[in-house]
Design a protein around this motif. Structure first.
Motif, PDB file in Angstrom:
ATOM      1  N   ARG A 110      17.822  35.016  68.562  1.00  7.69           N
ATOM      2  CA  ARG A 110      16.382  35.397  69.098  1.00  7.69           C
ATOM      3  C   ARG A 110      16.257  36.839  70.055  1.00  7.69           C
ATOM      4  NH1 ARG A 110      12.827  30.450  71.243  1.00  7.69           N
ATOM      5  NH2 ARG A 110      12.603  30.461  68.910  1.00  7.69           N
ATOM      6  N   LEU A 111      15.637  37.800  69.428  1.00  5.84           N
ATOM      7  CA  LEU A 111      15.670  39.238  70.319  1.00  5.84           C
ATOM      8  C   LEU A 111      14.187  39.082  70.866  1.00  5.84           C
ATOM      9  CD1 LEU A 111      18.135  39.344  68.066  1.00  5.84           C
ATOM     10  CD2 LEU A 111      17.088  41.795  68.227  1.00  5.84           C
ATOM     11  N   THR A 112      14.265  39.537  72.261  1.00  3.44           N
ATOM     12  CA  THR A 112      12.937  39.680  72.893  1.00  3.44           C
ATOM     13  C   THR A 112      13.001  41.233  73.082  1.00  3.44           C
ATOM     14  OG1 THR A 112      13.106  37.578  73.994  1.00  3.44           O
ATOM     15  CG2 THR A 112      11.723  39.188  74.987  1.00  3.44           C
ATOM     16  N   VAL A 113      12.019  41.984  72.565  1.00  2.00           N
ATOM     17  CA  VAL A 113      12.062  43.178  72.484  1.00  2.00           C
ATOM     18  C   VAL A 113      10.874  43.791  73.124  1.00  2.00           C
ATOM     19  CG1 VAL A 113      11.988  45.137  70.717  1.00  2.00           C
ATOM     20  CG2 VAL A 113      13.060  43.091  69.931  1.00  2.00           C
ATOM     21  N   ASP A 114      11.438  44.908  73.853  1.00  2.00           N
ATOM     22  CA  ASP A 114      10.285  45.766  74.568  1.00  2.00           C
ATOM     23  C   ASP A 114      10.564  47.310  74.222  1.00  2.00           C
ATOM     24  OD1 ASP A 114       8.603  47.025  76.272  1.00  2.00           O
ATOM     25  OD2 ASP A 114       9.277  46.462  78.062  1.00  2.00           O
ATOM     26  N   ALA A 115      10.321  47.799  73.149  1.00  4.28           N
ATOM     27  CA  ALA A 115      10.769  49.282  72.657  1.00  4.28           C
ATOM     28  C   ALA A 115       9.493  49.725  71.885  1.00  4.28           C
ATOM     29  CB  ALA A 115      12.035  48.861  71.564  1.00  4.28           C
ATOM     30  N   GLU A 116       8.205  49.969  72.512  1.00  2.60           N
ATOM     31  CA  GLU A 116       7.427  50.522  71.681  1.00  2.60           C
ATOM     32  C   GLU A 116       7.586  51.880  71.325  1.00  2.60           C
ATOM     33  OE1 GLU A 116       3.338  48.148  72.514  1.00  2.60           O
ATOM     34  OE2 GLU A 116       4.079  48.859  74.470  1.00  2.60           O
ATOM     35  N   ASN A 117       8.425  52.472  72.256  1.00  2.00           N
ATOM     36  CA  ASN A 117       8.643  54.093  72.091  1.00  2.00           C
ATOM     37  C   ASN A 117      10.182  54.381  71.495  1.00  2.00           C
ATOM     38  OD1 ASN A 117       6.191  55.122  72.978  1.00  2.00           O
ATOM     39  ND2 ASN A 117       6.561  54.324  75.028  1.00  2.00           N
ATOM     40  N   GLY A 118      10.733  53.329  71.031  1.00  2.64           N
ATOM     41  CA  GLY A 118      12.086  53.406  70.908  1.00  2.64           C
ATOM     42  C   GLY A 118      12.532  52.219  69.952  1.00  2.64           C
ATOM     43  N   THR A 119      13.757  51.663  70.045  1.00  2.00           N
ATOM     44  CA  THR A 119      14.257  50.604  69.260  1.00  2.00           C
ATOM     45  C   THR A 119      15.085  49.782  70.054  1.00  2.00           C
ATOM     46  OG1 THR A 119      16.129  51.712  68.340  1.00  2.00           O
ATOM     47  CG2 THR A 119      14.004  51.697  67.035  1.00  2.00           C
ATOM     48  N   TYR A 120      15.353  48.260  69.666  1.00  2.00           N
ATOM     49  CA  TYR A 120      16.369  47.395  70.666  1.00  2.00           C
ATOM     50  C   TYR A 120      16.863  46.547  69.303  1.00  2.00           C
ATOM     51  CZ  TYR A 120      18.675  43.769  72.901  1.00  2.00           C
ATOM     52  OH  TYR A 120      19.237  42.673  73.334  1.00  2.00           O
ATOM     53  N   GLY A 121      18.000  46.569  69.153  1.00  2.00           N
ATOM     54  CA  GLY A 121      18.524  45.704  68.259  1.00  2.00           C
ATOM     55  C   GLY A 121      20.271  45.423  68.171  1.00  2.00           C
ATOM     56  N   LEU A 122      20.605  44.944  67.060  1.00  2.00           N
ATOM     57  CA  LEU A 122      22.175  44.654  67.046  1.00  2.00           C
ATOM     58  C   LEU A 122      22.786  45.602  65.839  1.00  2.00           C
ATOM     59  CD1 LEU A 122      21.694  40.921  66.903  1.00  2.00           C
ATOM     60  CD2 LEU A 122      22.221  42.174  69.008  1.00  2.00           C
ATOM     61  N   LEU A 123      24.100  45.953  66.236  1.00  2.00           N
ATOM     62  CA  LEU A 123      24.866  46.615  65.354  1.00  2.00           C
ATOM     63  C   LEU A 123      25.966  45.479  64.897  1.00  2.00           C
ATOM     64  CD1 LEU A 123      26.583  50.187  65.554  1.00  2.00           C
ATOM     65  CD2 LEU A 123      27.976  48.049  65.441  1.00  2.00           C
ATOM     66  N   ASN A 124      26.252  45.496  63.468  1.00  2.00           N
ATOM     67  CA  ASN A 124      27.326  44.790  63.008  1.00  2.00           C
ATOM     68  C   ASN A 124      28.712  45.721  62.741  1.00  2.00           C
ATOM     69  OD1 ASN A 124      28.925  43.306  60.692  1.00  2.00           O
ATOM     70  ND2 ASN A 124      28.109  41.772  61.941  1.00  2.00           N
ATOM     71  N   GLU A 125      29.643  45.310  62.927  1.00  2.00           N
ATOM     72  CA  GLU A 125      30.902  46.265  62.777  1.00  2.00           C
ATOM     73  C   GLU A 125      31.571  45.938  61.237  1.00  2.00           C
ATOM     74  OE1 GLU A 125      33.568  45.041  65.826  1.00  2.00           O
ATOM     75  OE2 GLU A 125      34.326  43.254  64.772  1.00  2.00           O
ATOM     76  N   GLY A 126      31.191  44.862  60.700  1.00  2.00           N
ATOM     77  CA  GLY A 126      31.817  44.714  59.328  1.00  2.00           C
ATOM     78  C   GLY A 126      33.094  44.101  59.578  1.00  2.00           C
ATOM     79  N   PHE A 127      33.881  44.009  58.331  1.00  2.00           N
ATOM     80  CA  PHE A 127      35.110  43.627  58.533  1.00  2.00           C
ATOM     81  C   PHE A 127      36.329  44.971  58.535  1.00  2.00           C
ATOM     82  CE2 PHE A 127      32.714  40.518  56.147  1.00  2.00           C
ATOM     83  CZ  PHE A 127      33.052  39.414  56.735  1.00  2.00           C
ATOM     84  N   ARG A 128      36.458  45.249  59.738  1.00  2.00           N
ATOM     85  CA  ARG A 128      37.298  46.494  60.037  1.00  2.00           C
ATOM     86  C   ARG A 128      36.568  47.479  59.472  1.00  2.00           C
ATOM     87  NH1 ARG A 128      39.022  42.147  61.584  1.00  2.00           N
ATOM     88  NH2 ARG A 128      41.048  41.681  62.056  1.00  2.00           N
ATOM     89  N   GLY A 129      35.086  47.572  59.783  1.00  2.00           N
ATOM     90  CA  GLY A 129      34.209  48.653  59.106  1.00  2.00           C
ATOM     91  C   GLY A 129      33.641  48.000  57.927  1.00  2.00           C
ATOM     92  N   MET A 130      32.834  48.925  57.609  1.00  2.00           N
ATOM     93  CA  MET A 130      32.144  48.714  55.998  1.00  2.00           C
ATOM     94  C   MET A 130      32.455  49.896  55.150  1.00  2.00           C
ATOM     95  SD  MET A 130      28.402  47.331  57.171  1.00  2.00           S
ATOM     96  CE  MET A 130      28.078  45.653  58.365  1.00  2.00           C
ATOM     97  N   GLY A 131      32.838  49.596  54.119  1.00  2.00           N
ATOM     98  CA  GLY A 131      33.025  50.622  52.969  1.00  2.00           C
ATOM     99  C   GLY A 131      31.769  50.892  52.363  1.00  2.00           C
ATOM    100  N   ILE A 132      31.375  52.237  52.649  1.00  2.00           N
ATOM    101  CA  ILE A 132      30.135  52.599  51.939  1.00  2.00           C
ATOM    102  C   ILE A 132      30.365  53.984  51.077  1.00  2.00           C
ATOM    103  CG2 ILE A 132      27.638  53.364  52.460  1.00  2.00           C
ATOM    104  CD1 ILE A 132      28.174  50.694  53.484  1.00  2.00           C
ATOM    105  N   GLU A 133      29.808  53.905  49.769  1.00  2.00           N
ATOM    106  CA  GLU A 133      30.065  54.899  49.071  1.00  2.00           C
ATOM    107  C   GLU A 133      28.792  55.660  48.624  1.00  2.00           C
ATOM    108  OE1 GLU A 133      32.907  54.081  45.619  1.00  2.00           O
ATOM    109  OE2 GLU A 133      32.349  52.275  45.784  1.00  2.00           O
ATOM    110  N   GLN A 134      28.691  57.265  48.777  1.00  2.00           N
ATOM    111  CA  GLN A 134      27.635  57.939  48.581  1.00  2.00           C
ATOM    112  C   GLN A 134      27.044  57.708  47.260  1.00  2.00           C
ATOM    113  OE1 GLN A 134      28.534  62.070  48.683  1.00  2.00           O
ATOM    114  NE2 GLN A 134      26.435  62.922  48.586  1.00  2.00           N
TER     115      GLN A 134
END
Length: 664
Positions: A110-134
């Protein structure tokens, strides 16, 4: 002369004698006769297969292509893998537990957010990072709802290690009721260790669960499926069976931690996550973030086996936890639920769609049966407590499902009192196969090519369920998978093939390992978030699997099987489907070995043989992700005359020769 000097000189002398003997032998060709018209045994379609266990991050973080770790906040530490992100906004995160309402997936954030002029949230690190391909497409999904009034919007961002954005998208329209939101976006750059941000903009309260990110490019393009490059490597082996879900994880460190297949089927969000027992098994390779989400569950295993053209071979708990851990056993008068799991699994795999479990299979997308014929009862159990429980399974299953072939176990060792006791008991049982395991030195494999020559031909057959040569290692994770170990396994495998009337199944173990998250080595295939590499051991398995033939025929030198004389090992088969004679030759000496192979009782179709050769410049060479081509097979054609082919086997090499004949 000190002890160290004597040891060095002795080793040098032994090496010189071996080389000198080999050089002397090379002046005279070794004559091998292949008795093509005298088949001794059928090579079962299941002969060479795959053993899969969720060790070394082989499932979550590996074969299962999910990029988000701890997507439903069910780890022991609910926010493991996550961290707060504040960008000109603020808020708080609270983990809510609703066990009474949903015991399979009780937690959400449950995220209680006060970010009308920005953002608030969560970052996930993945499994030793995430492999992303262009240029690749990525599919996001989340279960979300908004509490009360608010104007929240969701911003999704892939970022690299520097925080640069690699892809983004947005979701609005959060509703008061739980709703699954999906969206797809394309990555603008490649990153091996990306992170994923779920950010909220505005003011309000949002509940989030099952936060997921998958590459769109999966095996067979199945949504939320398997990692394509890894499955392709498995398919290239042409396996005859797929054993799953593993060995020790079937047992669990205690019975509460055992693998329960019924919790791995149905809707993914309703599957019950548990701690992977390899999380805590080795203090020197601790993995506190190793859990089983069961996104890769029994349905997916059956589907994978079907894709590979492999017989499914599930292993079930027999009422015993790992005897190396707690050694916990269920009381005999409480064994029925374990037995019922076996009966229900057969119904899930093979039952009609009108049955309870057959209907579930159909609802998941596979109305046709999976044609299950093999079932393992227990993993590496031993002593009287195993036999007592196994016999209960055997009595019921053989009566109700005589079509199912049962696999029992000879314990964790290749010899010894426990091994002997189990074999003595199982010889009088109705077990179809006995599972033997051996993790030994390369020298053991070289010395045991004749292991099955004198086995009882009338008793249960052998499943060589887990084997690997364990040699020296260096700093690289892949370093224990040397060419020397692979060559030793190849020599041993000629003995398995020669005794195909006794050995019906065989599989190297373990199969997969993440280079940054492994608990055990050696392993057949190593990978990181973007790449995978076949080890020398992988290529040996591939040579045997792709060149198995249909029937064993004798390969004789001076009237005897070729089992290491003058450092040479051999086995041969014929393939009545392709009308080919297939000869496998392993030269373990340091010198070229001239060999003359004569086909007796065959009519040659054309006098051009296909050769595949696997060798290395140094016996301790190995492949890495950065240098994947150090030890790989080469192919060439070889002309010959008459019914005899003359070869010069490379030093310390494995050679597969295929010769086309008229109808065999």
């Amino acid at each position: 002369m000190n002890k160290s000097t004597r040891t060095i000189l002795a080793a040098a002398l032994a090496s010189f004698c071996l080389t000198a003997g080999s050089i002397q032998a090379q002046h005279q060709a070794q004559n091998i006769t292949i008795q093509v018209s005298k088949p001794t045994a059928e090579v079962k379609p299941t002969m060479w297969g795959l053993f899969f266990e969720d060790i070394n991050f082989a499932a979550d973080g590996g074969l299962y292509a999910e990029l988000v770790k701890n997507r439903s906040f069910e780890f022991d530490k609910p926010l493991m893998g996550w961290k707060e992100v504040k960008q000109n906004g603020g808020g708080t995160v609270l983990i809510i537990n609703r066990t009474a309402a949903n015991d399979a997936n009780p937690r959400f954030a449950r995220l209680t957010v006060d970010a009308e002029n920005g953002t608030y949230g969560l970052l996930n690190e993945g499994f030793r990072g995430m492999g992303i391909e262009q240029g690749k497409q990525y599919n996001f999904s989340v279960l979300a709802r908004q509490q009360g009034k608010g104007n929240l919007k969701m911003r999704l961002e892939l970022v690299n290690e520097k925080g640069d954005k690699l892809g983004k998208s947005e979701i609005g329209d959060l509703t008061p009721e739980w709703k699954k939101h999906t969206i797809s976006f394309k990555a603008t750059a490649t990153a091996p260790k990306a992170n994923f941000q779920v950010l909220l903009q505005g003011k309000g309260v949002a509940d989030l669960d099952m936060i997921s990110l998958f590459p769109q490019d999966t095996w067979k393009n199945r949504p939320n499926g398997l990692r394509k490059d890894l499955v392709q490597m498995l398919a290239d082996i042409k396996p005859g069976f797929l054993r799953f879900p593993g060995g020790c994880i079937v047992e669990g460190k205690d019975l509460a931690n055992r693998y329960q297949w019924k919790k791995t089927v149905g809707d993914v969000e309703d599957r019950t996550l548990i701690m992977n027992r390899w999380n805590v098994e080795f203090a020197h390779r601790n993995a506190p973030d190793y859990f089983q989400s069961y996104g890769l569950g029994f349905y997916e295993y059956f589907l994978l086996a079907e894709d590979l053209g492999a017989a499914p071979l599930p292993i079930l708990n027999c009422g015993m936890a790992c005897q190396y851990n707690t050694g916990e056993v269920v009381a005999m008068d409480e064994l029925d639920p374990y037995l019922q799991d076996a009966l229900d699994l057969i119904a899930f795999a093979n039952g009609p769609v009108t049955s309870k479990w057959g209907k579930l299979r159909a609802d998941m997308g596979h109305p046709a049966p999976f044609n299950l014929k093999l079932l393992g009862i227990g993993n590496e159990q031993w002593d009287e407590q195993y036999i007592e429980r196994y016999r209960v399974f055997e009595e019921v299953l053989k009566k109700q499902h005589p079509e199912i072939m049962l696999i029992s176990t000879s314990g964790p060792s290749a010899e010894g009192p426990r091994f002997d006791y189990l074999w003595s008991e199982l010889k009088t049982s109705k077990a179809d196969y006995v599972d033997e395991h051996y993790y030994k030195s390369p020298e053991w494999f070289l010395e045991n090519a004749t292991r099955y020559d004198n086995y009882d031909r009338t008793g249960p057959k052998v499943f060589a369920g887990e084997y690997a040569a364990h040699g020296k290692e260096e700093q690289d994770p892949e370093s224990r998978n040397t060419w020397y170990s692979a060559m030793a396994e190849a020599a041993f495998m000629t003995g398995l093939e020669r005794n195909a009337d006794v050995v019906h199944l065989a599989s190297y173990a373990p199969l997969l390992a993440h280079v940054e998250a492994w608990q055990w080595r050696p392993d057949m295939i190593w990978f990181d978030n973007l790449r995978a590499v076949g080890t020398p051991n992988y290529y040996v398995q591939k040579l045997f699997g792709a060149n198995s033939g249909t029937h064993v025929v004798p390969a004789l030198r001076n009237g005897a099987a070729v089992t290491g004389q003058d450092s040479l090992y051999a086995s041969s088969t014929i393939d009545r489907k392709t009308n080919e004679v297939i000869v496998k030759l392993v030269n373990t000496s340091k010198a070229v070995a001239p060999v003359s192979v004569s086909l007796e009782g065959a009519t040659i179709q054309k006098r051009t043989a296909a050769l595949q050769v696997l060798k290395a410049a140094n016996p301790m060479d190995y492949n890495t992700l950065d240098k994947p081509q150090v030890v790989v097979p080469t192919e060439r054609k070889h002309n010959f005359s008459g019914n005899t082919i003359a070869l010069k086997l490379e030093p310390q090499s494995v050679t597969v020769v295929k010769m086309p004949c008229k109808k065999l």
